[in-house]
Design a protein around this motif. Sequence first.
Motif, PDB file in Angstrom:
ATOM      1  N   ALA A  44      47.842  40.473  58.112  1.00 11.63           N
ATOM      2  CA  ALA A  44      46.721  40.155  58.994  1.00 11.63           C
ATOM      3  C   ALA A  44      45.850  39.055  58.404  1.00 11.63           C
ATOM      4  O   ALA A  44      44.667  38.962  58.687  1.00 11.63           O
ATOM      5  N   ALA A  45      46.477  38.214  57.595  1.00  8.52           N
ATOM      6  CA  ALA A  45      45.702  37.176  56.919  1.00  8.52           C
ATOM      7  C   ALA A  45      45.070  36.229  57.936  1.00  8.52           C
ATOM      8  O   ALA A  45      45.647  35.898  58.951  1.00  8.52           O
ATOM      9  N   SER A  46      43.863  35.798  57.646  1.00 13.68           N
ATOM     10  CA  SER A  46      43.187  34.817  58.476  1.00 13.68           C
ATOM     11  C   SER A  46      42.825  33.622  57.612  1.00 13.68           C
ATOM     12  O   SER A  46      42.749  33.720  56.400  1.00 13.68           O
ATOM     13  N   ALA A  47      42.633  32.488  58.246  1.00 13.27           N
ATOM     14  CA  ALA A  47      42.292  31.285  57.500  1.00 13.27           C
ATOM     15  C   ALA A  47      40.925  31.465  56.853  1.00 13.27           C
ATOM     16  O   ALA A  47      39.964  31.864  57.484  1.00 13.27           O
ATOM     17  N   ALA A  48      40.835  31.205  55.570  1.00 13.12           N
ATOM     18  CA  ALA A  48      39.573  31.363  54.847  1.00 13.12           C
ATOM     19  C   ALA A  48      39.534  30.358  53.710  1.00 13.12           C
ATOM     20  O   ALA A  48      40.550  30.046  53.105  1.00 13.12           O
ATOM     21  N   ALA A  49      38.368  29.825  53.425  1.00 13.92           N
ATOM     22  CA  ALA A  49      38.207  28.862  52.337  1.00 13.92           C
ATOM     23  C   ALA A  49      37.926  29.614  51.048  1.00 13.92           C
ATOM     24  O   ALA A  49      37.075  30.486  50.998  1.00 13.92           O
ATOM     25  N   LEU A  50      38.679  29.284  50.018  1.00 12.00           N
ATOM     26  CA  LEU A  50      38.437  29.902  48.713  1.00 12.00           C
ATOM     27  C   LEU A  50      37.394  29.067  47.991  1.00 12.00           C
ATOM     28  O   LEU A  50      37.647  27.920  47.649  1.00 12.00           O
ATOM     29  N   PRO A  51      36.207  29.606  47.748  1.00 14.58           N
ATOM     30  CA  PRO A  51      35.148  28.811  47.114  1.00 14.58           C
ATOM     31  C   PRO A  51      35.464  28.543  45.653  1.00 14.58           C
ATOM     32  O   PRO A  51      36.174  29.320  45.007  1.00 14.58           O
ATOM     33  N   PRO A  52      34.956  27.449  45.115  1.00 14.06           N
ATOM     34  CA  PRO A  52      35.127  27.186  43.686  1.00 14.06           C
ATOM     35  C   PRO A  52      34.336  28.194  42.877  1.00 14.06           C
ATOM     36  O   PRO A  52      33.393  28.813  43.373  1.00 14.06           O
ATOM     37  N   PRO A  53      34.695  28.377  41.610  1.00 17.52           N
ATOM     38  CA  PRO A  53      34.002  29.359  40.769  1.00 17.52           C
ATOM     39  C   PRO A  53      32.631  28.877  40.352  1.00 17.52           C
ATOM     40  O   PRO A  53      32.300  27.693  40.492  1.00 17.52           O
ATOM     41  N   PRO A  54      31.802  29.775  39.828  1.00 21.53           N
ATOM     42  CA  PRO A  54      30.499  29.349  39.303  1.00 21.53           C
ATOM     43  C   PRO A  54      30.695  28.340  38.178  1.00 21.53           C
ATOM     44  O   PRO A  54      31.687  28.370  37.447  1.00 21.53           O
ATOM     45  N   ALA A  55      29.742  27.444  38.044  1.00 17.10           N
ATOM     46  CA  ALA A  55      29.814  26.448  36.980  1.00 17.10           C
ATOM     47  C   ALA A  55      29.612  27.114  35.623  1.00 17.10           C
ATOM     48  O   ALA A  55      28.835  28.064  35.494  1.00 17.10           O
ATOM     49  N   GLU A  56      30.351  26.656  34.638  1.00 21.07           N
ATOM     50  CA  GLU A  56      30.178  27.170  33.291  1.00 21.07           C
ATOM     51  C   GLU A  56      28.875  26.645  32.709  1.00 21.07           C
ATOM     52  O   GLU A  56      28.577  25.454  32.802  1.00 21.07           O
ATOM     53  N   VAL A  57      28.082  27.534  32.142  1.00 22.80           N
ATOM     54  CA  VAL A  57      26.793  27.135  31.582  1.00 22.80           C
ATOM     55  C   VAL A  57      26.991  26.126  30.456  1.00 22.80           C
ATOM     56  O   VAL A  57      26.348  25.084  30.397  1.00 22.80           O
ATOM     57  N   VAL A  58      27.914  26.440  29.566  1.00 21.28           N
ATOM     58  CA  VAL A  58      28.252  25.534  28.469  1.00 21.28           C
ATOM     59  C   VAL A  58      29.769  25.462  28.385  1.00 21.28           C
ATOM     60  O   VAL A  58      30.433  26.491  28.218  1.00 21.28           O
ATOM     61  N   ARG A  59      30.303  24.245  28.512  1.00 22.53           N
ATOM     62  CA  ARG A  59      31.744  24.104  28.382  1.00 22.53           C
ATOM     63  C   ARG A  59      32.083  24.030  26.897  1.00 22.53           C
ATOM     64  O   ARG A  59      31.569  23.178  26.183  1.00 22.53           O
ATOM     65  N   PRO A  60      32.954  24.902  26.407  1.00 20.62           N
ATOM     66  CA  PRO A  60      33.242  24.932  24.971  1.00 20.62           C
ATOM     67  C   PRO A  60      33.961  23.672  24.503  1.00 20.62           C
ATOM     68  O   PRO A  60      34.615  22.975  25.294  1.00 20.62           O
ATOM     69  N   ALA A  61      33.849  23.391  23.224  1.00 24.00           N
ATOM     70  CA  ALA A  61      34.520  22.243  22.627  1.00 24.00           C
ATOM     71  C   ALA A  61      35.777  22.699  21.908  1.00 24.00           C
ATOM     72  O   ALA A  61      35.851  23.816  21.396  1.00 24.00           O
ATOM     73  N   ALA A 101      34.611  35.437  34.807  1.00 18.20           N
ATOM     74  CA  ALA A 101      35.633  36.117  35.606  1.00 18.20           C
ATOM     75  C   ALA A 101      35.015  37.174  36.512  1.00 18.20           C
ATOM     76  O   ALA A 101      35.353  37.269  37.698  1.00 18.20           O
ATOM     77  N   ALA A 102      34.088  37.961  35.976  1.00 12.65           N
ATOM     78  CA  ALA A 102      33.432  38.992  36.782  1.00 12.65           C
ATOM     79  C   ALA A 102      32.631  38.371  37.916  1.00 12.65           C
ATOM     80  O   ALA A 102      32.651  38.865  39.056  1.00 12.65           O
ATOM     81  N   ALA A 103      31.924  37.285  37.613  1.00 13.20           N
ATOM     82  CA  ALA A 103      31.117  36.618  38.637  1.00 13.20           C
ATOM     83  C   ALA A 103      31.998  36.038  39.738  1.00 13.20           C
ATOM     84  O   ALA A 103      31.653  36.099  40.930  1.00 13.20           O
ATOM     85  N   TYR A 104      33.162  35.500  39.357  1.00 17.46           N
ATOM     86  CA  TYR A 104      34.033  34.883  40.365  1.00 17.46           C
ATOM     87  C   TYR A 104      34.682  35.942  41.250  1.00 17.46           C
ATOM     88  O   TYR A 104      34.782  35.757  42.470  1.00 17.46           O
ATOM     89  N   ILE A 105      35.112  37.042  40.669  1.00 21.15           N
ATOM     90  CA  ILE A 105      35.676  38.122  41.487  1.00 21.15           C
ATOM     91  C   ILE A 105      34.639  38.633  42.481  1.00 21.15           C
ATOM     92  O   ILE A 105      34.930  38.852  43.664  1.00 21.15           O
ATOM     93  N   ALA A 106      33.400  38.801  42.011  1.00 22.38           N
ATOM     94  CA  ALA A 106      32.330  39.254  42.905  1.00 22.38           C
ATOM     95  C   ALA A 106      32.068  38.215  43.995  1.00 22.38           C
ATOM     96  O   ALA A 106      31.854  38.566  45.167  1.00 22.38           O
ATOM     97  N   GLN A 107      32.088  36.944  43.628  1.00 25.82           N
ATOM     98  CA  GLN A 107      31.858  35.868  44.588  1.00 25.82           C
ATOM     99  C   GLN A 107      32.941  35.849  45.664  1.00 25.82           C
ATOM    100  O   GLN A 107      32.638  35.730  46.863  1.00 25.82           O
ATOM    101  N   LEU A 108      34.194  35.974  45.256  1.00 27.76           N
ATOM    102  CA  LEU A 108      35.296  35.976  46.217  1.00 27.76           C
ATOM    103  C   LEU A 108      35.223  37.192  47.132  1.00 27.76           C
ATOM    104  O   LEU A 108      35.503  37.105  48.327  1.00 27.76           O
ATOM    105  N   GLY A 109      34.837  38.335  46.567  1.00 26.92           N
ATOM    106  CA  GLY A 109      34.702  39.531  47.387  1.00 26.92           C
ATOM    107  C   GLY A 109      33.596  39.395  48.417  1.00 26.92           C
ATOM    108  O   GLY A 109      33.773  39.743  49.590  1.00 26.92           O
ATOM    109  N   LYS A 110      32.472  38.865  47.983  1.00 22.22           N
ATOM    110  CA  LYS A 110      31.335  38.694  48.896  1.00 22.22           C
ATOM    111  C   LYS A 110      31.663  37.705  50.004  1.00 22.22           C
ATOM    112  O   LYS A 110      31.205  37.854  51.148  1.00 22.22           O
ATOM    113  N   ALA A 111      32.465  36.685  49.669  1.00 19.14           N
ATOM    114  CA  ALA A 111      32.836  35.671  50.654  1.00 19.14           C
ATOM    115  C   ALA A 111      33.978  36.127  51.558  1.00 19.14           C
ATOM    116  O   ALA A 111      34.355  35.399  52.482  1.00 19.14           O
ATOM    117  N   HIS A 112      34.543  37.315  51.296  1.00 18.93           N
ATOM    118  CA  HIS A 112      35.705  37.798  52.048  1.00 18.93           C
ATOM    119  C   HIS A 112      36.799  36.735  52.062  1.00 18.93           C
ATOM    120  O   HIS A 112      37.378  36.413  53.113  1.00 18.93           O
TER     121      HIS A 112
END
Length: 224
Positions: A30-47, A157-168
Motif C-alpha cells: 500500500a505504498a504511497s509516494a512520499a518524500a524522504l527528508p534529509p537528516p538533521p545537520a551534524e552539529v560538528v562534522r568530525p575530522a 540516528a535517533a533524531a533521524y528515525i524520529a523525523q522519518l516517523g513523524k513525517a510518515h
Amino acid sequence: MPIRPVPLALLAAVGLAGTTVLLTLPRGEAASAAALPPPPAEVVRPAGQQTAVLAGGCFWGMEGVFEHVRGVVSVTSGYAGGTRGSANYGSVSSETTGHAEAVRIVYDPAKVSYGQLLQIFFAAAHDPTQVDGQYPDRGPSYRSAIFPQNDAQRQLAAAYIAQLGKAHAFPKPIATKIETGTFFPAEAYHQDFMRRNPNNGYIQRWDKPRLARFKAAFPQLYVG
C-alpha cells in the motif's frame, strides 16, 4: 540464502538537498509516494576517517551499495550484536547468536557525512519497515539496525528515525533499531561478493536493484 518471492512495490520519491527523484522500493503493497527528508545537520562534522556500522539484510548488497558512495574508503561485511565466538556464518545463520549481518563503512567526513550515509541506508540500501528480515531472507540476523560508534552518531540516528516517523515517510512503521555491539569481519569469501560475483542469481535478483536505486536517487554521491 533462501530465495522466496516478495511482492515488488510502487514508487517513492526520495529527496536529497531539495532534489527529488523516483525509484522503485521493494515491498510495501500500500505504498504511497512520499518524500524522504534529509537528516538533521551534524552539529560538528568530525575530522579524519570515521566508521559507521549498519545492518540491513544480506551484507552482500549492503556492501555493494556503500562501496559506491563518494567519500567511502572501505566497506567490510561482517556481524554485529553478538559475541566474537559466534561471529561466523554457520552460527549466525542458526538465528541463535544475536548477531545481524552488517557492514563496517570507513568514510571521509569531508566528502560524505554520517547523515548522508543514513539517508542512503533508509532510502535505497534496504527496506527499513521489514521486521526481522529483508526481502527473501527471514530471521533476526537480517534485521534492520544501526550500531552507532559514538554518542554523536547515536543522537543523529535517533533524531533521524524520529523525523522519518513523524513525517510518515514510509507506509509502515520503521523497524530499524539502534543497538550496541562490536563488529566482527565475516569470512573472506563474503568480502566484495557482489563485485566478484556480478552474475550470481541472488545478486542479480535482490542486490543489483539496491545499487540501481542508490545510483538513481543519489547521483551526486555515486561513484562507479
